[in-house]
Each structure stands twice: as C-alpha cells, then as structure tokens.
Motif scaffolding. Sequence first.
Motif, PDB file in Angstrom:
ATOM      1  N   LEU A  32     -17.880  -4.059   8.687  1.00 34.61           N
ATOM      2  CA  LEU A  32     -17.041  -2.859   8.779  1.00 34.61           C
ATOM      3  C   LEU A  32     -17.419  -1.861   7.693  1.00 34.61           C
ATOM      4  N   PRO A  33     -17.253  -0.568   7.955  1.00 33.33           N
ATOM      5  CA  PRO A  33     -17.442   0.426   6.895  1.00 33.33           C
ATOM      6  C   PRO A  33     -16.407   0.224   5.792  1.00 33.33           C
ATOM      7  N   LYS A  34     -16.715   0.740   4.608  1.00 31.82           N
ATOM      8  CA  LYS A  34     -15.826   0.533   3.458  1.00 31.82           C
ATOM      9  C   LYS A  34     -14.423   1.082   3.698  1.00 31.82           C
ATOM     10  N   TRP A  35     -14.335   2.273   4.289  1.00 34.03           N
ATOM     11  CA  TRP A  35     -13.020   2.869   4.478  1.00 34.03           C
ATOM     12  C   TRP A  35     -12.192   2.046   5.449  1.00 34.03           C
ATOM     13  N   ARG A  36     -12.844   1.419   6.411  1.00 36.05           N
ATOM     14  CA  ARG A  36     -12.114   0.605   7.368  1.00 36.05           C
ATOM     15  C   ARG A  36     -11.675  -0.727   6.752  1.00 36.05           C
ATOM     16  N   LYS A  37     -12.560  -1.279   5.905  1.00 34.75           N
ATOM     17  CA  LYS A  37     -12.193  -2.500   5.199  1.00 34.75           C
ATOM     18  C   LYS A  37     -11.035  -2.244   4.244  1.00 34.75           C
ATOM     19  N   ALA A  38     -11.010  -1.047   3.648  1.00 35.86           N
ATOM     20  CA  ALA A  38      -9.942  -0.713   2.707  1.00 35.86           C
ATOM     21  C   ALA A  38      -8.586  -0.609   3.399  1.00 35.86           C
ATOM     22  N   LEU A  39      -8.583  -0.378   4.697  1.00 37.80           N
ATOM     23  CA  LEU A  39      -7.335  -0.278   5.457  1.00 37.80           C
ATOM     24  C   LEU A  39      -7.018  -1.551   6.238  1.00 37.80           C
ATOM     25  N   ASP A  52     -15.219   0.395  -5.552  1.00 30.70           N
ATOM     26  CA  ASP A  52     -15.181   1.696  -4.871  1.00 30.70           C
ATOM     27  C   ASP A  52     -13.853   1.917  -4.155  1.00 30.70           C
ATOM     28  N   ALA A  53     -13.379   0.895  -3.460  1.00 36.32           N
ATOM     29  CA  ALA A  53     -12.123   1.025  -2.716  1.00 36.32           C
ATOM     30  C   ALA A  53     -10.955   1.270  -3.668  1.00 36.32           C
ATOM     31  N   ILE A  54     -10.929   0.564  -4.781  1.00 33.92           N
ATOM     32  CA  ILE A  54      -9.856   0.768  -5.754  1.00 33.92           C
ATOM     33  C   ILE A  54      -9.948   2.149  -6.377  1.00 33.92           C
ATOM     34  N   GLY A  55     -11.167   2.614  -6.656  1.00 29.41           N
ATOM     35  CA  GLY A  55     -11.340   3.957  -7.208  1.00 29.41           C
ATOM     36  C   GLY A  55     -10.823   5.030  -6.274  1.00 29.41           C
ATOM     37  N   TRP A  56     -11.132   4.926  -4.988  1.00 30.24           N
ATOM     38  CA  TRP A  56     -10.650   5.919  -4.034  1.00 30.24           C
ATOM     39  C   TRP A  56      -9.142   5.818  -3.829  1.00 30.24           C
ATOM     40  N   PHE A  57      -8.610   4.599  -3.857  1.00 24.46           N
ATOM     41  CA  PHE A  57      -7.163   4.440  -3.754  1.00 24.46           C
ATOM     42  C   PHE A  57      -6.473   5.132  -4.920  1.00 24.46           C
ATOM     43  N   ARG A  58      -6.998   4.946  -6.118  1.00 24.79           N
ATOM     44  CA  ARG A  58      -6.407   5.595  -7.299  1.00 24.79           C
ATOM     45  C   ARG A  58      -6.489   7.116  -7.202  1.00 24.79           C
ATOM     46  N   GLN A  59      -7.592   7.639  -6.663  1.00 22.78           N
ATOM     47  CA  GLN A  59      -7.722   9.094  -6.516  1.00 22.78           C
ATOM     48  C   GLN A  59      -6.685   9.639  -5.537  1.00 22.78           C
ATOM     49  N   TYR A  95      -4.345  -4.228  -4.227  1.00 19.62           N
ATOM     50  CA  TYR A  95      -5.417  -5.219  -4.154  1.00 19.62           C
ATOM     51  C   TYR A  95      -4.920  -6.654  -4.107  1.00 19.62           C
ATOM     52  N   SER A  96      -3.741  -6.947  -4.647  1.00 17.46           N
ATOM     53  CA  SER A  96      -3.296  -8.334  -4.617  1.00 17.46           C
ATOM     54  C   SER A  96      -2.524  -8.679  -3.344  1.00 17.46           C
TER      55      SER A  96
END
Length: 141
Positions: A32-39, A52-59, A95-96
């Motif tokens: 899966l792409p990163k953005w899809r995995k993040a969701l 990367d996923a945590i960085g974008w979530f924080r932004q 993340y947890s």
Amino acid sequence: LTFSRFFLERLGPALTYQMSFKAKKTDEPEELPKWRKALTRNSEWEKNDLADAIGWFRQIVALICGLIWGIIPMKGAIGILSFLGLNVASTFVYYSQFLGVDEEDVMGSRWVLLQEDLFPSFATFLLLWTLTHTFLYYPSS
C-alpha cells in the motif's frame, strides 16, 4: 494519414510488447502507499515509513491547532503548552492505538517516536497561529 500509418507500423510491435510486459502479475501482494497505510489500522511499518507518517500526522495537527488557536484567540504560554501537550498526546494515541505499533520493536524507544518531527510541527503551529491571529484581530490601517 500516411504518417500515422508509418508510426503504427514502426512502433506498433514495441508498444504491444511494453503493454503486455506491464500487464504481467506476480504472486507477491502489492504494498500500500504510505498515505493509505497511515489511514489503515494495525498495518505493518518499516522504521523510515513510520517516521514519515508520524511527521505528516504532526503537521496536520499543527495546522489545525494553529488555525483554531488563532481564531479563538489564545495567547501566551497557555497556547504553546496546550499545543505541545495535545501534539504529543495525539501522536502517542495515533501510533500506539490506531496504528498498533510497538515502539520498542520498531524504533527502539518510546522517546524516539514522541520526539519525531516535534519541532518542525511546532514551527508550523507558531506560524499559522501568529498569522491567523494577526489577520483576524489586527486589521491593516
């Protein structure tokens, strides 16, 4: 008409070969792409992709908080401390609980994930908070 016929005669076999080559499927599942995995809940993560996923979530949290704090209008240390607390707490829950990541296995320590991209998101928050508050409450003369 003549040019297109010439073009198809010369490149037709090459185009057919490329299309048939791309159409081959393998037995390996597609990642899966990163953005899809993040969701997606409880997905498997590599160290760099998780950072990367945590960085974008924080932004995203910083953008939302910066706009809300500027509109309210919140001022001073209460605004800064509440953003830092909200940012760290929401990242920990993300993340947890949502991603289901065991921080000890992936990054080696809980503090590494909690500090990941904290200050760039803080800079984004300060910028949006200041700009929103300034434009709403200090009109130009």
